[in-house]
Design a protein around this motif. Structure first.
Motif, mmCIF file in Angstrom:
data_model
loop_
_atom_site.group_PDB
_atom_site.id
_atom_site.type_symbol
_atom_site.label_atom_id
_atom_site.label_comp_id
_atom_site.label_asym_id
_atom_site.label_seq_id
_atom_site.Cartn_x
_atom_site.Cartn_y
_atom_site.Cartn_z
ATOM 1 N N GLY A 340 0.795 -1.220 0.000
ATOM 2 C CA GLY A 340 0.000 0.000 0.000
ATOM 3 C C GLY A 340 0.828 1.270 0.000
ATOM 4 O O GLY A 340 2.051 1.253 -0.176
ATOM 5 N N ALA A 341 0.132 2.379 0.204
ATOM 6 C CA ALA A 341 0.733 3.710 0.134
ATOM 7 C C ALA A 341 1.229 4.162 1.501
ATOM 8 O O ALA A 341 1.306 3.377 2.445
ATOM 9 N N CYS A 342 1.554 5.438 1.594
ATOM 10 C CA CYS A 342 1.988 6.025 2.869
ATOM 11 C C CYS A 342 0.784 6.414 3.719
ATOM 12 O O CYS A 342 -0.304 6.688 3.200
ATOM 13 N N ALA A 343 0.973 6.458 5.007
ATOM 14 C CA ALA A 343 -0.077 6.944 5.911
ATOM 15 C C ALA A 343 -0.354 8.407 5.605
ATOM 16 O O ALA A 343 0.530 9.153 5.196
ATOM 17 N N GLY A 344 -1.620 8.823 5.758
ATOM 18 C CA GLY A 344 -1.966 10.215 5.529
ATOM 19 C C GLY A 344 -2.058 10.589 4.067
ATOM 20 O O GLY A 344 -2.115 11.771 3.730
ATOM 21 N N SER A 345 -2.097 9.593 3.171
ATOM 22 C CA SER A 345 -2.257 9.839 1.745
ATOM 23 C C SER A 345 -3.666 9.427 1.335
ATOM 24 O O SER A 345 -4.482 9.046 2.175
ATOM 25 N N THR A 346 -3.948 9.478 0.028
ATOM 26 C CA THR A 346 -5.254 9.016 -0.438
ATOM 27 C C THR A 346 -5.224 7.532 -0.795
ATOM 28 O O THR A 346 -6.239 6.973 -1.187
ATOM 29 N N GLY A 347 -4.052 6.907 -0.683
ATOM 30 C CA GLY A 347 -3.907 5.505 -1.047
ATOM 31 C C GLY A 347 -4.376 4.552 0.041
ATOM 32 O O GLY A 347 -4.551 4.930 1.200
ATOM 33 N N GLY A 348 -4.559 3.291 -0.346
ATOM 34 C CA GLY A 348 -5.018 2.272 0.590
ATOM 35 C C GLY A 348 -3.905 1.312 0.959
ATOM 36 O O GLY A 348 -2.731 1.655 0.960
ATOM 37 N N GLY A 349 -4.310 0.057 1.232
ATOM 38 C CA GLY A 349 -3.335 -0.959 1.632
ATOM 39 C C GLY A 349 -3.053 -0.917 3.126
ATOM 40 O O GLY A 349 -3.581 -0.090 3.861
#
Length: 481
Positions: A340-349
């Motif tokens: 997944g993405a980084c914390a605090g981003s719009t990404g999931g995972g």
């Protein structure tokens, strides 16, 4: 439980969703789709009516805490997804109410999985609304509603903590509303910049808006059956690759740039690891794919980098049918779904930050076994990790595995092969979009049973809300005063 405040916020959320549907009506008027307007007006009328009933009187006791925050977030996402799917159902574009709910949940949670077999058959207004749900859900539904809530600055941070992905949410400034304005200012600015760059690359304006919203929300809904492969442009692929990765970065870091602390941008340990994982994955897949692409390095790099960015950021766009790639490359993509993405981003995972904490604490435990008397401190982002943070990460992972296993068991009743079922649960709970085999990048989820689709809807919501807000709805003690 402060029920009045819960209903008040949900009422405001419903009115907000009705207002957002006006944009779809404007699109319908611009493109001469007057016959579709009624299918937005009906849910808008219901939303406004119920919204005013629930929020007609401001509660005297306005503060709420963690429990109320979790409940408000979970209920708001359920309600918004249900009504967000009504235009598809009422218009007959998606005849099944469950399928319409699935499509809306997938949109708002920025998953991008679809039950549609012919996306291009939808009117422009429906295509716009479908992708606009990505843009709304990317930053968070309640983050938007915070701007219209009554003054509850002391505790409205609980809403952000319940909704924003990652291990923690920091207030960029001392007040929540200025924080929201900063986040949305960055979010909107990056989206507009992407639209401009796509138009420069020859993509039509409407297509640019749709694909920019899908990129910004890391959702992946496109308006073409072939996704981004339809445009067959190296320029567009490169631009989208860069912006997918940008939207997967913690937005707090962008704020540092705006307050002239840009030198601190790359001090983020999570960001450095995120970049490292992306670079290694691209290199490995490129090497593996070279024979398949005739040893053309730049072409292979173009496709591998795009799909790595698309999967690890949980966007889900496709420029090629990666289901035809060698097993080694496919398994790397499957692994990236969980990273997944980084914390605090719009990404999931699961998020890079959680994996870092897990790896560091596991390594620390090994050190203790070898040298029991040695006192060691585990640090993350140059700060010592508290026992509570470590416990919350491992609890999250344990519950995540339990939900994953239970969901996989239910989906097995549909008689699909293991990789199809496994990737279906993985792609939904991690908010990615496409999977493998029967749900590959050129396939869809239409043939799953109603029960399986509802389970996958739960997975999408649980993944987007970091599991616990949605589980709180099923806990009896949640509803006790």
């Amino acid at each position: 439980m402060n029920y009045r405040m819960v209903f008040y916020v949900i009422g405001n959320m419903m009115k907000s969703e009705a207002a957002l549907m006006l944009l779809a009506i404007i699109v319908a008027l611009v493109y001469g789709e007057a016959d579709t307007i009624v299918w937005f007006v009906i849910p808008m009328f219901i939303l406004v009516s119920l919204g005013f009933i629930l929020s007609n009187k401001m509660p005297e006791y306005r503060n709420f805490y963690a429990r109320e925050g979790f409940v408000v977030v979970a209920l708001s996402w359920l309600v918004m997804s249900f009504f967000g799917g009504l235009p598809f159902f009422l218009s007959g574009q998606i005849p099944s109410l469950v399928d319409s709910f699935f499509e809306a949940v997938s949109g708002f949670t920025t998953t991008g999985s679809t039950i549609l077999t012919n996306i291009e058959a939808l009117p422009n207004s429906m295509l716009f609304w479908r992708s606009f749900t990505h843009w709304i859900g990317g930053m968070g539904i309640l983050v938007f509603v915070l701007t219209i809530m009554p003054k509850t600055e002391g505790n409205s941070i609980y809403l952000m903590r319940a909704e924003m992905p990652g291990t923690s949410v920091e207030k960029l400034v001392s007040k929540v509303r200025p924080t929201v304005r900063i986040l949305y200012g960055i979010y909107l600015g990056m989206t507009i910049l992407l639209i401009i760059l796509l138009v420069i690359g020859g993509m039509p304006l409407f297509d640019s808006i749709i694909n920019a919203m899908g990129t910004a929300g890391t959702g992946g809904y496109s308006l073409k059956n072939d996704s981004i492969a339809y445009y067959n442009s190296a320029y567009i692929d490169v631009v989208l690759t860069i912006f997918m990765l940008m939207f997967a970065v913690n937005f707090n870091l962008y704020h540092l740039v705006f307050i002239k602390k840009g030198k601190d941008f790359f001090k983020s340990e999570e960001l450095r690891w995120f970049i490292g994982i992306v670079a290694v994955a691209i290199a490995l897949i490129t090497i593996d794919l070279l024979p398949q692409y005739g040893n053309r390095v730049l072409e292979t790099l173009r496709y591998s980098s795009f799909q790595v960015a698309s999967i690890i950021t949980t966007t889900g766009f496709a420029t090629t049918n990666f289901d035809l790639w060698p097993s080694f490359s496919k398994y790397i993509l499957l692994f990236l779904m969980f990273v997944g993405a980084c914390a605090g981003s719009t990404g999931g995972g699961i998020k890079v930050s959680r994996w870092l904490i897990i790896v560091k604490t596991a390594a620390n435990e090994l050190k203790k076994m070898i040298r029991p008397r040695q006192v060691t401190t585990v640090k993350f982002e140059d700060k010592p990790l508290g026992a509570q943070v470590v416990a919350s990460v491992y609890t999250y992972l344990a519950v995540y595995i339990l939900i994953f296993a239970a969901s996989l068991l239910v989906l097995s009743l549909d008689q699909y092969d293991f990789l199809t079922n496994f990737s279906a649960v993985a792609t939904c709970i991690n908010n990615v979009g496409p999977g493998f085999n029967a749900i590959g990048p050129i396939e869809n989820f239409s043939d799953f049973s109603v029960v399986s689709k509802l389970v996958l809807c739960f997975n999408m919501l649980a993944g987007r809300l970091e599991i616990f807000p949605i589980l709180m709805l099923f806990a009896p003690h949640t509803w006790k005063n």
